[in-house]
Every structure is written in C-alpha cells, then in structure tokens.
Design an enzyme around this catalytic site. Structure first.
Site, PDB file in Angstrom:
ATOM      1  N   SER A 134     -10.869 -21.793 -30.395  1.00 20.55           N
ATOM      2  CA  SER A 134     -10.400 -21.408 -29.070  1.00 20.55           C
ATOM      3  C   SER A 134      -9.395 -20.268 -29.238  1.00 20.55           C
ATOM      4  O   SER A 134      -9.651 -19.307 -29.964  1.00 20.55           O
ATOM      5  CB  SER A 134      -9.782 -22.613 -28.358  1.00 20.55           C
ATOM      6  OG  SER A 134      -9.303 -22.263 -27.081  1.00 20.55           O
ATOM      7  N   TYR A 148     -12.168 -13.712 -20.289  1.00 23.83           N
ATOM      8  CA  TYR A 148     -11.972 -14.273 -21.632  1.00 23.83           C
ATOM      9  C   TYR A 148     -11.255 -15.620 -21.519  1.00 23.83           C
ATOM     10  O   TYR A 148     -11.677 -16.607 -22.125  1.00 23.83           O
ATOM     11  CB  TYR A 148     -11.161 -13.310 -22.496  1.00 23.83           C
ATOM     12  CG  TYR A 148     -10.774 -13.892 -23.838  1.00 23.83           C
ATOM     13  CD1 TYR A 148     -11.711 -13.991 -24.862  1.00 23.83           C
ATOM     14  CD2 TYR A 148      -9.487 -14.370 -24.074  1.00 23.83           C
ATOM     15  CE1 TYR A 148     -11.380 -14.541 -26.093  1.00 23.83           C
ATOM     16  CE2 TYR A 148      -9.141 -14.915 -25.300  1.00 23.83           C
ATOM     17  CZ  TYR A 148     -10.081 -15.003 -26.300  1.00 23.83           C
ATOM     18  OH  TYR A 148      -9.748 -15.557 -27.518  1.00 23.83           O
ATOM     19  N   LYS A 152     -12.456 -19.521 -22.638  1.00 24.23           N
ATOM     20  CA  LYS A 152     -11.713 -20.376 -23.568  1.00 24.23           C
ATOM     21  C   LYS A 152     -11.153 -21.624 -22.890  1.00 24.23           C
ATOM     22  O   LYS A 152     -11.114 -22.703 -23.501  1.00 24.23           O
ATOM     23  CB  LYS A 152     -10.590 -19.571 -24.235  1.00 24.23           C
ATOM     24  CG  LYS A 152     -11.098 -18.478 -25.174  1.00 24.23           C
ATOM     25  CD  LYS A 152     -11.966 -19.035 -26.301  1.00 24.23           C
ATOM     26  CE  LYS A 152     -12.347 -17.970 -27.306  1.00 24.23           C
ATOM     27  NZ  LYS A 152     -13.201 -18.496 -28.399  1.00 24.23           N
TER      28      LYS A 152
END
Length: 270
Positions: A134, A148, A152
């Site tokens: 992660s 993004y 994650k």
C-alpha cells in the site's frame, strides 16, 4: 527453511530489491513484470531459483495463469507480494476517464486478481503470507493524487477484510505502507494528467511532505524480518515519519467527529 516467493512489479524498485534479498539467502522467487526479459540478469545470476513471468496484473486470467505456472514450477508458494502499481498525478478535475480506470485496474484490481489466484493454493497448504504494498497514501490524502489515494484506500479496505476471512486457514496478511522512497514512483513510473490553468496558483503553493526520499535497498532487512515473523502485523509503515503524520491525521478526524457528534446523533433521531 527456504521460502518460495511470488512478487509482482519486480523489475525495479521495491520488487527488485526484495526479490534479490530473497534470492541472496537461498529462497526461490517467481518475479513478474510486463516484460519477462527484464529479469535476464537475475536469471543469469541465480539460475533456476528465479522464474521470470510476463504479467499485466490488470488481466485477471493472466494473473491466474502466472500463479499456476509458479505453483507448477516450485510446488507451492509461501510469500505473495502484490507490489505492482504506479502513481497518477492530477487534480480530480484533470484526470481523464481512461487514466482513472487504469489507475484502479492496476493498483486495486491487479492486487485483487493475484490475491484471488493464490488463495486456493494457500488454503490447500494451510499456510502462506500475502503482502499488499500500500502506501502512506493509503492512510492519508494529499491534493493532486486523488485517484492514487482512492486505489490505495480501497486496497487497504479489502485487505483488512481479507485478513479476517483467511485467518482460520493459516494465511497471514500484511499491508506494507511505505513513506517516500527513491523508487521512481514519482518519476519515470508516474502518469501525469494534463494541467488545467485554474489550478496553477494552487499547484504552485502546494508544499511537499518532505524532499527526503528513503533508499529502497534499506527495506531488504525489513521485508525479510516481516516474512520470517511468526505473527506479522496487519499494517506496518516502512520509513521514518509516517507514524507522526498519521497520528496527527487521526487526531484531527476524531476532533472533527466529536465536534459534530450532536448532529450525528440528530440524524439518528437521538
């Protein structure tokens, strides 16, 4: 006892560092990349201990095929690391549909497909360790990286559920949350959305968390410690600084929730 690894995105950055660390101590490693020739040097040095595989993790069928090939070659898997991923840089308004879908396809679905592919094998063995790479960006958010962060945060969410689902099968699950490292994540590996002039002033005023970047090779000892630990954590930071950052972030969240608790209860009819 030697372990057998399966590492995605292993042609550079963390993936390559961890593959080399495992191979140097006598483990076997199936390494994947979009180009299997990227591993020619590893094969020349370590021979049959390396299984180079071409894999686009966004392709679910290909992920299952690659995992099966690794199991057929080595007889099983002990450590599975979903490392493949990249950063999409752009304000929310700037990101195109294709860029958004590709970011989620690789960072989230890529890890999901590999995870689904390895689970039957790990369940049959009654052991194994799945490590999802992660980011500090899976816990806190910065402007200009919204998609993004979305990928994650989603990875963190399904992985926490996964850990509870597979615990009784003897399968361990860990989220590695790195800080900033000199891996090329913000450089050659990044995708940049086209800038809109409306955000130019804001972009110019943005401050970075830190210009300092960690050395990816320094994570070798940490990843080996993690995979050799009998009871690994669900979450672990790699790097200096994340704990302080997250402590402040979560304290701010708690303060805001408490401030608005009366309205929260009002919404419930309390």
């Amino acid at each position: 006892m030697p372990k057998t690894w399966f590492i995605t995105g292993a042609s550079k950055g963390f993936g390559l560092e961890w593959a080399e660390a495992a191979l140097e101590r006598g483990d076997q490693v199936a390494v994947t990349s979009r180009s299997a020739s990227a591993f020619d040097d590893l094969v020349a040095k370590y021979g049959d201990a390396v299984l180079p595989l071409r894999l686009d993790v966004a392709d679910r069928a290909a992920a299952f095929e690659a995992v099966q090939e690794a199991v057929d070659e080595f007889g099983g898997l002990d450590v599975v690391i979903n490392n493949a991923g990249y950063g999409l840089f752009g304000m929310t308004e700037e990101v195109t549909e294709q860029q958004a879908r590709e970011q989620i396809d690789v960072n989230l679905f890529g890890a999901l497909w590999v995870t689904q592919a390895v689970l039957p094998h790990l369940r049959a063995r009654g052991s194994g360790h799945i490590i999802q790479v992660s980011s500090i960006g899976g816990v806190v958010s910065l402007p200009g990286l919204g998609l993004y962060h979305a990928s994650k945060f989603a990875l963190e969410g399904f992985t926490a559920s996964l850990a509870a689902e597979v615990k009784d099968f003897g399968i361990k699950v860990t989220l590695v949350e790195p800080a900033g490292y000199a891996t090329g994540w913000a450089g050659p590996s990044a995708v940049q959305a086209q800038h809109l002039p409306a955000y130019d002033d804001f972009r110019a005023a943005m401050t970075r968390i830190s210009a300092r970047r960690g050395d990816p090779s320094a994570t070798r000892a940490a990843i080996l410690t993690l995979v050799d630990t009998e009871q690994p954590p669900l979450r672990i930071f790699f790097g200096a600084g994340p704990l302080d950052m997250v402590t402040k972030e979560y304290q701010a969240r708690l303060d805001e929730w408490r401030k608005w608790d009366d309205v929260s209860k009002l919404a419930f009819g309390a």
